[in-house]
Design a protein around this motif. Structure first.
Motif, PDB file in Angstrom:
ATOM      1  N   ALA A 265       0.841  -1.189   0.000  1.00 43.44           N
ATOM      2  CA  ALA A 265       0.000   0.000   0.000  1.00 43.44           C
ATOM      3  C   ALA A 265       0.877   1.240   0.000  1.00 43.44           C
ATOM      4  N   ILE A 266       0.294   2.343  -0.467  1.00 39.92           N
ATOM      5  CA  ILE A 266       1.023   3.600  -0.526  1.00 39.92           C
ATOM      6  C   ILE A 266       0.076   4.733  -0.169  1.00 39.92           C
ATOM      7  N   SER A 267       0.586   5.698   0.581  1.00 42.28           N
ATOM      8  CA  SER A 267      -0.235   6.848   0.955  1.00 42.28           C
ATOM      9  C   SER A 267      -0.518   7.718  -0.264  1.00 42.28           C
TER      10      SER A 267
ATOM     11  N   GLY B 189       4.522   9.199   0.191  1.00 43.94           N
ATOM     12  CA  GLY B 189       5.596   9.259   1.165  1.00 43.94           C
ATOM     13  C   GLY B 189       5.676   8.074   2.108  1.00 43.94           C
ATOM     14  N   TYR B 190       4.619   7.312   2.172  1.00 44.76           N
ATOM     15  CA  TYR B 190       4.581   6.149   3.067  1.00 44.76           C
ATOM     16  C   TYR B 190       4.198   4.916   2.276  1.00 44.76           C
ATOM     17  N   THR B 191       4.949   3.844   2.504  1.00 49.59           N
ATOM     18  CA  THR B 191       4.660   2.579   1.840  1.00 49.59           C
ATOM     19  C   THR B 191       4.640   1.454   2.864  1.00 49.59           C
ATOM     20  N   TYR B 192       3.896   0.426   2.541  1.00 51.19           N
ATOM     21  CA  TYR B 192       3.702  -0.705   3.442  1.00 51.19           C
ATOM     22  C   TYR B 192       3.728  -1.985   2.611  1.00 51.19           C
ATOM     23  N   TYR B 193       4.296  -3.042   3.196  1.00 53.61           N
ATOM     24  CA  TYR B 193       4.428  -4.293   2.454  1.00 53.61           C
ATOM     25  C   TYR B 193       4.086  -5.487   3.339  1.00 53.61           C
TER      26      TYR B 193
ATOM     27  N   LYS C 133       8.293  -8.253   0.972  1.00 53.85           N
ATOM     28  CA  LYS C 133       9.230  -7.199   1.377  1.00 53.85           C
ATOM     29  C   LYS C 133      10.613  -7.502   0.825  1.00 53.85           C
ATOM     30  N   GLY C 134      11.222  -6.485   0.207  1.00 52.54           N
ATOM     31  CA  GLY C 134      12.536  -6.648  -0.392  1.00 52.54           C
ATOM     32  C   GLY C 134      12.505  -7.112  -1.837  1.00 52.54           C
ATOM     33  N   ARG C 135      11.341  -7.583  -2.291  1.00 55.02           N
ATOM     34  CA  ARG C 135      11.215  -8.033  -3.691  1.00 55.02           C
ATOM     35  C   ARG C 135      10.276  -7.137  -4.487  1.00 55.02           C
ATOM     36  N   PHE C 136       9.230  -6.622  -3.857  1.00 52.11           N
ATOM     37  CA  PHE C 136       8.227  -5.791  -4.528  1.00 52.11           C
ATOM     38  C   PHE C 136       8.390  -4.340  -4.074  1.00 52.11           C
ATOM     39  N   THR C 137       8.090  -3.420  -4.995  1.00 52.44           N
ATOM     40  CA  THR C 137       8.122  -1.998  -4.683  1.00 52.44           C
ATOM     41  C   THR C 137       6.872  -1.335  -5.230  1.00 52.44           C
ATOM     42  N   ILE C 138       6.160  -0.624  -4.369  1.00 51.12           N
ATOM     43  CA  ILE C 138       4.985   0.133  -4.784  1.00 51.12           C
ATOM     44  C   ILE C 138       5.381   1.591  -4.949  1.00 51.12           C
TER      45      ILE C 138
ATOM     46  N   VAL D  56      -0.546   3.982 -10.132  1.00 49.04           N
ATOM     47  CA  VAL D  56       0.233   3.298  -9.106  1.00 49.04           C
ATOM     48  C   VAL D  56       0.883   2.077  -9.745  1.00 49.04           C
ATOM     49  N   TYR D  57       2.110   1.836  -9.362  1.00 54.58           N
ATOM     50  CA  TYR D  57       2.868   0.733  -9.925  1.00 54.58           C
ATOM     51  C   TYR D  57       3.226  -0.278  -8.837  1.00 54.58           C
TER      52      TYR D  57
END
Length: 122
Positions: A50-52, A56-60, A65-70, A79-80
């Motif tokens: 998720a992303i704000s 500025g804030y992201t959650y996984y 975690k460490g493999r995906f980037t939002i 949104v990517y």
């Protein structure tokens, strides 16, 4: 009303990368937090990232975690989800969602896309 359209899914080999996109349109679509969820056959829908609204804030989820980037673009309407080092267990239909605040909980989101299939072959 906000419309969400996902794209970028496909069939890839384990270890490969994919980038999913979610285009948002409609009234105040750029003001929403966005999330990615996925659902594998026979399993419940689960949180991915998720992303704000500001970006500025992201959650996984721990599993990605460490493999995906939002991320989201400067206009905040797309949104990517960059997915690297894909594993067969990442196979699922991926959905993007829009809500007031970023959340791990699917019920917190007000709008959903139709989903895009990601299949990772071993």
């Amino acid at each position: 009303q906000v419309q969400l359209v996902e794209s970028g899914g496909g069939l890839v080999q384990a270890g490969s990368s994919l980038r999913l996109s979610c285009a948002a349109s409609g009234r105040t679509s750029s003001s929403y937090a966005m999330g990615w969820f996925r659902q594998a056959p026979g399993k419940e829908r689960e949180f991915v990232a998720a992303i704000s609204w500001s970006g500025g804030y992201t959650y996984y989820a721990d599993s990605v975690k460490g493999r995906f980037t939002i991320s989201r673009d400067s206009a905040k309407t797309t949104v990517y989800l960059q997915m690297n080092s894909l594993k067969p267990e990442d196979t699922a239909v991926y959905y993007c969602a829009a809500g007031i605040n970023p959340s791990y909980y699917s019920g917190s989101y007000d709008y959903w896309g139709q989903g895009t299939q990601v299949t990772v072959a071993s």
